[in-house]
Design an enzyme around this catalytic site. Structure first.
Site, short mmCIF file in Angstrom:
data_model
loop_
_atom_site.label_atom_id
_atom_site.label_comp_id
_atom_site.label_asym_id
_atom_site.label_seq_id
_atom_site.Cartn_x
_atom_site.Cartn_y
_atom_site.Cartn_z
N HIS A 78 7.22 1.55 9.93
CA HIS A 78 5.93 1.46 9.27
C HIS A 78 5.08 2.64 9.72
O HIS A 78 5.16 3.04 10.88
CB HIS A 78 5.22 0.14 9.63
CG HIS A 78 4.13 -0.20 8.67
ND1 HIS A 78 2.87 0.31 8.80
CD2 HIS A 78 4.13 -0.96 7.55
CE1 HIS A 78 2.13 -0.14 7.80
NE2 HIS A 78 2.87 -0.91 7.03
N ASP B 70 8.48 -6.69 4.80
CA ASP B 70 9.42 -6.75 3.68
C ASP B 70 10.85 -7.06 4.11
O ASP B 70 11.70 -7.38 3.29
CB ASP B 70 9.39 -5.43 2.90
CG ASP B 70 8.09 -5.32 2.13
OD1 ASP B 70 7.61 -6.36 1.67
OD2 ASP B 70 7.55 -4.21 2.03
#
Ligand code: CMC
Length: 431
Positions: A308, A366
Site C-alpha cells: 500500500h 483487498d
C-alpha cells in the site's frame, strides 16, 4: 508565538524562501511551499504525489506507519463493529454521528432517491451483453446529468446536498442493474422498507419467481465491507474527484471519473485481481513458485492484495476483514475454503519472506474483501462495482468539503519538461 518555518535556499543565487510549517490534528507537519515559484522561480518535483499534501481536509485520517484509520476522528474498528453503513455515510458527509431524528431524516432522504429514471434503465440495452459492469457504471453515472436537472447548480448548497444524496441512493440501483443486465435477469426495483445493504442484495439476487431470503451473516459481512471502503483520504480516485471538481464540473461527472480511476488493478480493481491470482495459483504447493515470480521484476507480476502506498505496517481494514472472512467461511460456504486456504498460506509465506519484509509489504483490505464477496455469491467482475458503491459517499463528502472552501481554485499541477528544446518546423520534403 512565532510560526515554525523551513528555509530553502537556492545555492546558485543565494536567494532564500521561508516556508511556514503547518500542523494538523494528527499526522506529519506540512511545509507550505506555495510561494516557491513566485519567490525562487521553481516548482517542486514529486511524481505520483508521494510527499504532497494536495488539500486540507477534516474527513479521514490515515496513519500508515501505525496502521490507523479514522473517519471524522472515529477509529475504523469501532465503526465496523458498532455502526451501520448509512450512519457512516451521515458521519462522513456532515462531520458528526447523527441523533435518532437526524438519522431518520437522512434515511428518508436516501429512500426518496433510490429509483432510477426509466429512461436511464434503457441505457443498459445499449451495452454489449458481455460488457464489464464497471464500464456500465462509468457510463450510467456519467449520464445522470442528462436526467436530474433540478440540482445542477453546484454553487447552491441545497443542490449540492441533493446531488450527493442522489449518488449515494442510486449507486446500488445502478450497480444491481449492471449485474442483472450481465446475467440476463430482470431488473429488480429498490425496496425502501429494507436497509441499504439488504436492498442492494435483493436488487442483485431476488428473482420474480420466488421470495428472496436474507442471510444475516451475509448482510453483516457486506455492511462491514462497505464501511471499510467508505473513504480513504486522498487516494487516486478521490484525487480525481477533487481535480475534476476543481474545474466546477458537476459531481455526477466527477464521480464517473472517480469510478474510472477506481477500476485500475493498482486501486479498486485489486479485489478482482486477487481472486484471479488465487485461482491461477490453484494449489498451496504452487505458492513458492509464484512468490519467486512476484519478486522477479522481469515477470511483471505483483502479489495482488499486498502493499500500500500509505500503510507500511499493516492495513487496519485488512485486520478487521480477515476476521470476518474466517467467520463467514465457517458459517456460509465451505466451497470457497480451498481458495481461502491458498490465501492464508500465501499470506504466511509472504509475511516471512525477506523481500516483502524489507519493502514493508503487508496484506491490504483487498486481499480479503474478494474472498468475502465471492462467498456472498457476487461474481468477480462485480467486485470493484461494490467498492464503487461503498466509496461513493467518500467521493461526495470530499467533493462537498472542497466546494465549501471559501475560494475554489482550479487544480493545475506543473511539470519538469524534458522534451525537445525549441526548434523550427522542417517541411516534409526536407526531413
Ligand atoms: N508485489 C511485489 N512487489 C511489490 C508489490 C507487490 N504487491 N507492491 C510493491 N512491490 C515492490 C515494488 O516492486 C518496489 O520494489 P523495489 O523497491 O525493489 O523497486 C517496492 O515494493 C515499492 O513499490 P511501489 O510500486 O513503489 O509502491 P507504491 O506505493 O507505488 O504502490 C501499490 C502501492 C498498492 C500500488 C503496490 O503495492 C501494488 O501494486 N500492490 C498490488 C496491488 C494492490 O493490492 N492494490 C490495492 C491497494 S489497497 C486498495 C486501494 O487503494 O484501492
Amino acid at each position: 508565538m512565532s510560526q515554525e518555518t523551513v528555509t530553502m535556499t537556492d545555492n546558485r543565487t543565494g536567494k532564500t524562501i521561508v516556508c511556514p510549517i503547518l500542523t494538523g490534528t494528527h499526522g506529519p507537519p506540512v511545509v507550505d511551499c506555495h510561494g516557491l515559484y513566485s519567490e525562487l522561480g521553481m516548482f517542486t518535483f514529486d511524481p505520483a504525489y508521494v510527499t504532497t499534501a494536495s488539500c486540507e481536509s477534516t474527513i479521514t485520517f490515515v496513519d500508515g506507519e501505525n496502521g490507523i484509520l479514522l473517519y471524522r476522528g472515529y477509529p475504523i474498528d469501532q465503526l465496523a463493529e458498532k455502526s451501520s453503513y448509512l450512519e457512516v455515510c451521515y458521519l462522513l458527509l456532515y462531520g458528526e454521528l447523527p441523533t435518532t431524528e437526524q438519522m431518520d431524516h437522512f434515511t428518508a432522504n436516501i429512500h426518496q432517491h433510490t429509483l432510477l429514471n426509466e429512461g436511464l434503465q434503457r441505457f443498459y440495452n445499449g451495452f454489449r451483453h458481455s460488457a464489464h459492469p464497471m464500464s456500465m457504471l462509468v457510463g450510467v453515472v456519467g449520464a445522470l446529468s442528462s436526467y436530474y436537472y433540478d440540482a445542477m447548480d453546484i454553487q447552491n448548497p441545497e443542490h449540492r446536498n441533493r446531488s450527493a444524496l442522489r449518488l449515494i441512493a442510486k449507486l446500488p440501483t445502478i450497480a444491481a442493474n449492471s449485474y442483472n443486465y450481465l446475467m440476463g435477469h430482470p431488473y429488480v426495483y429498490p425496496r425502501n422498507d429494507l436497509g441499504y445493504v439488504e436492498n442492494l442484495m435483493q436488487m442483485m439476487f431476488a428473482v420474480p419467481t420466488q421470495p428472496y431470503e436474507f442471510n444475516e451473516t451475509a448482510i453483516k459481512a457486506l455492511e462491514v465491507v462497505l464501511i471499510l471502503h467508505a473513504d480513504h483520504e486522498q487516494n487516486a480516485s478521490t484525487s480525481t474527484i477533487r481535480l475534476a471538481g476543481s474545474s466546477q464540473a458537476h459531481p455526477f461527472s466527477c464521480v464517473a471519473g472517480g469510478i474510472a480511476t477506481l477500476w485500475g488493478p493498482a486501486h479498486g480493481g485489486a479485489n478482482e485481481a486477487v481472486i484471479r491470482m488465487l485461482q491461477q495459483i490453484e494449489h498451496p504447493k504452487n505458492i513458492p513458485d509464484y512468490i519467486a515470480r512476484f519478486k522477479d521484476k522481469k515477470s511483471n507480476l505483483r502479489l495482488m492484495g499486498f502493499g500500500h502506498r500509505v500503510y507500511k505496517n499493516y492495513d487496519p481494514r485488512a485486520k478487521i476483514i480477515r476476521e470476518i472472512c474466517h467467520q463467514l467461511l465457517k458459517e456460509l460456504d465451505a466451497q470457497q475454503q480451498p481458495l481461502f486456504e491458498i490465501a492464508m498460506e500465501l499470506e504466511r509465506i509472504a509475511l516471512s519472506d525477506e523481500y516483502f519484509i524489507e519493502r514493508k509489504l503487508y496484506p491490504n483490505v483487498d486481499f480479503y474483501s474478494g474472498i468475502i464477496l465471492r462467498t456472498l455469491g457476487i461474481p468477480l467482475n462485480m467486485f470493484t462495482v461494490i467498492f464503487a458503491v461503498a466509496r461513493t459517499v467518500g467521493w461526495v463528502s470530499q467533493w462537498m468539503e472542497m466546494m465549501n472552501e471559501p475560494q475554489l481554485r482550479i487544480a493545475r499541477p506543473r511539470q519538469l519538461y524534458t522534451g525537445a528544446a525549441e526548434r523550427d518546423y522542417v517541411p516534409m520534403a526536407e526531413r
